[in-house]
Structures are given as structure tokens and as C-alpha cells.
Design an enzyme around this catalytic site. Structure first.
Site, PDB file in Angstrom:
ATOM      1  CB  CYS A 152      -0.912  -0.013   1.219  1.00  0.00           C
ATOM      2  SG  CYS A 152      -1.778   1.536   1.514  1.00  0.00           S
ATOM      3  CB  CYS A 187       1.286   0.901   4.416  1.00  0.00           C
ATOM      4  SG  CYS A 187      -0.452   0.460   4.724  1.00  0.00           S
TER       5      CYS A 187
END
Length: 229
Positions: A51, A54
């Protein structure tokens, strides 16, 4: 008094100590309390390595490794809940570049959610806060992919050495909801055992810049990650 984030109940240290983690380098297992046995620790609980949101948080924190780990003596650890293809290796090489362990039972993810794993489903895309987070991320140039389980929400812990307990924790509320970095740095300073004048000056200067929104990303670390992200 701790700098605990008010959004959730602080996790008792006893609920974290016996969590079993796996070192993906040699597949050995160990109890989580060894992470903060000899030094305080910052533990990033990563929702999904692929991600871009992230990755952004990981890169932001790891960009300050010299202050957090080297100068303040706080161990920096990332925790993931899945080991898919080369996703973890790519995440660590390009965005974290440090200690990273596998939480097969997702225990850290459960504890940071107050005892239950928290999920962010597809309806999260309807929330303005998620689109704001995506918009902010696009400004950084950090990219990602759709591989893996991304619904399980993560968070962050700052933990005192030994049995001192949790100083700070943050639960991700929606995708891309990062712990306020000034709060993280404040908590890191509180658990640190380093109080020399030089370190104090560097810390204060860094905190002041962060509060002004002057976040620095380590571009050299990102250059180590190749391929489509």
C-alpha cells in the site's frame, strides 16, 4: 502520564509480551517482549506492505532513524501480518530498511484495535478522509500496488524498556490514517534514556520542523527499491 492517543484504550503491556513473532530471514520465532527487553521500542503495525499509504508512513518514520534509533536509542521495528511474494522484501528495502517481523496470528493488529482486529472495507472509499489521505500521498510520489489483504487496519506503538509499558499507541481509523508524527516524536523522547545536550538540541530542532509541516523523506532509501510499485 503517558502520551497515549485518546482514540482507543491503551494496551496493557502484558497483552503484548507473549505475542509470537517470526523472523522471515531464518523462520525462527520469539516472544515480542524481547523487542523492548534491552531498549525502548517503536513498533509500526503495517496494514499492507504494498500500500502506498503504508509505505509513506514507513518512509516518513525511517527517514528519522538517525534521531529515533541512533541518537535517542529507541529500537525501530515493523510488523506485518502476511508474507506474500516479494512484497515484504520490497517494502523493507525501499521504505523501512530495518527490523521487520511477521505476526502470523495478527495479534498486534488485534491488540492495537482494543482486542479485536479492525477492518476498513471498500466503503472506506466513500469517506472524505480517505480521499484526502490519497491526495496527500500523491504529492509525495510514493506508489504502490493492490497485492495482499488491505482491510486489516494497523497502527503504532511506542513502548518503554522492560516492563515500563506502553507510552503511546495509535490505531489506524481509515486507510492512510497515520499517527501524528509530532506525537510520535514526543513519545519517543519520553521513553528514551538519552538526555545529553546535543541529542536534546537535535530532537527539539526536529520536532519544531515537524510541527511546521517540514517533513523530510529519505530519497536515498527509496532509490533502493526497484520495479513497479
Amino acid at each position: 502520564m503517558s502520551t497515549q492517543e485518546s482514540q482507543n484504550t491503551q494496551t496493557p503491556i502484558k497483552d503484548l509480551e507473549d505475542i509470537t513473532l517470526t523472523d522471515l530471514g531464518d523462520n525462527s520465532t520469539f516472544k515480542a517482549n524481547t523487542l523492548w527487553q534491552d531498549s525502548p521500542a517503536l513498533v509500526l503495525v503495517v496494514r499492507r506492505p504494498g500500500c502506498q499509504l503504508c509505505r509513506e508512513e514507513a518512509l516518513r518514520i525511517s527517514s528519522y532513524r538517525d534521531l529515533i534509533s541512533d541518537k535517542l536509542g529507541v529500537k525501530m521495528v515493523a510488523i506485518v501480518h502476511e508474507n506474500l511474494d516479494n512484497e515484504v522484501e520490497e517494502f523493507n528495502k525501499g521504505y523501512w530498511n530495518g527490523l521487520l517481523y511477521f505476526d502470523k496470528e495478527k495479534s498486534f493488529f488485534s491488540q492495537v484495535g482494543g482486542g479485536n482486529i479492525q477492518y476498513g472495507g471498500m466503503l472506506s472509499f466513500l469517506k472524505p478522509s480517505v480521499w484526502f489521505n490519497i491526495g496527500q500521498n500523491m504529492k509525495t510520489g510514493i506508489t504502490g500496488n493492490m497485492k495482499g489483504e488491505g482491510r486489516i487496519l494497523g497502527g503504532l506503538y511506542v513502548i518503554h524498556q522492560g516492563s515500563g509499558g506502553v507510552e503511546y499507541q495509535y490505531r489506524e481509523k481509515v486507510w492512510g490514517d497515520h499517527s501524528p508524527f509530532d506525537q510520535v516524536l514526543t513519545a519517543v523522547k519520553k521513553v528514551s534514556k538519552k538526555n545529553d545536550p546535543v541529542t536534546e538540541a537535535v530532537y527539539q530542532e526536529t520536532l519544531d520542523k515537524v510541527k511546521k509541516g517540514e517533513i523530510v523523506f529519505n530519497k536515498d532509501l527509496r532509490s533502493g527499491c526497484t520495479g513497479e510499485m
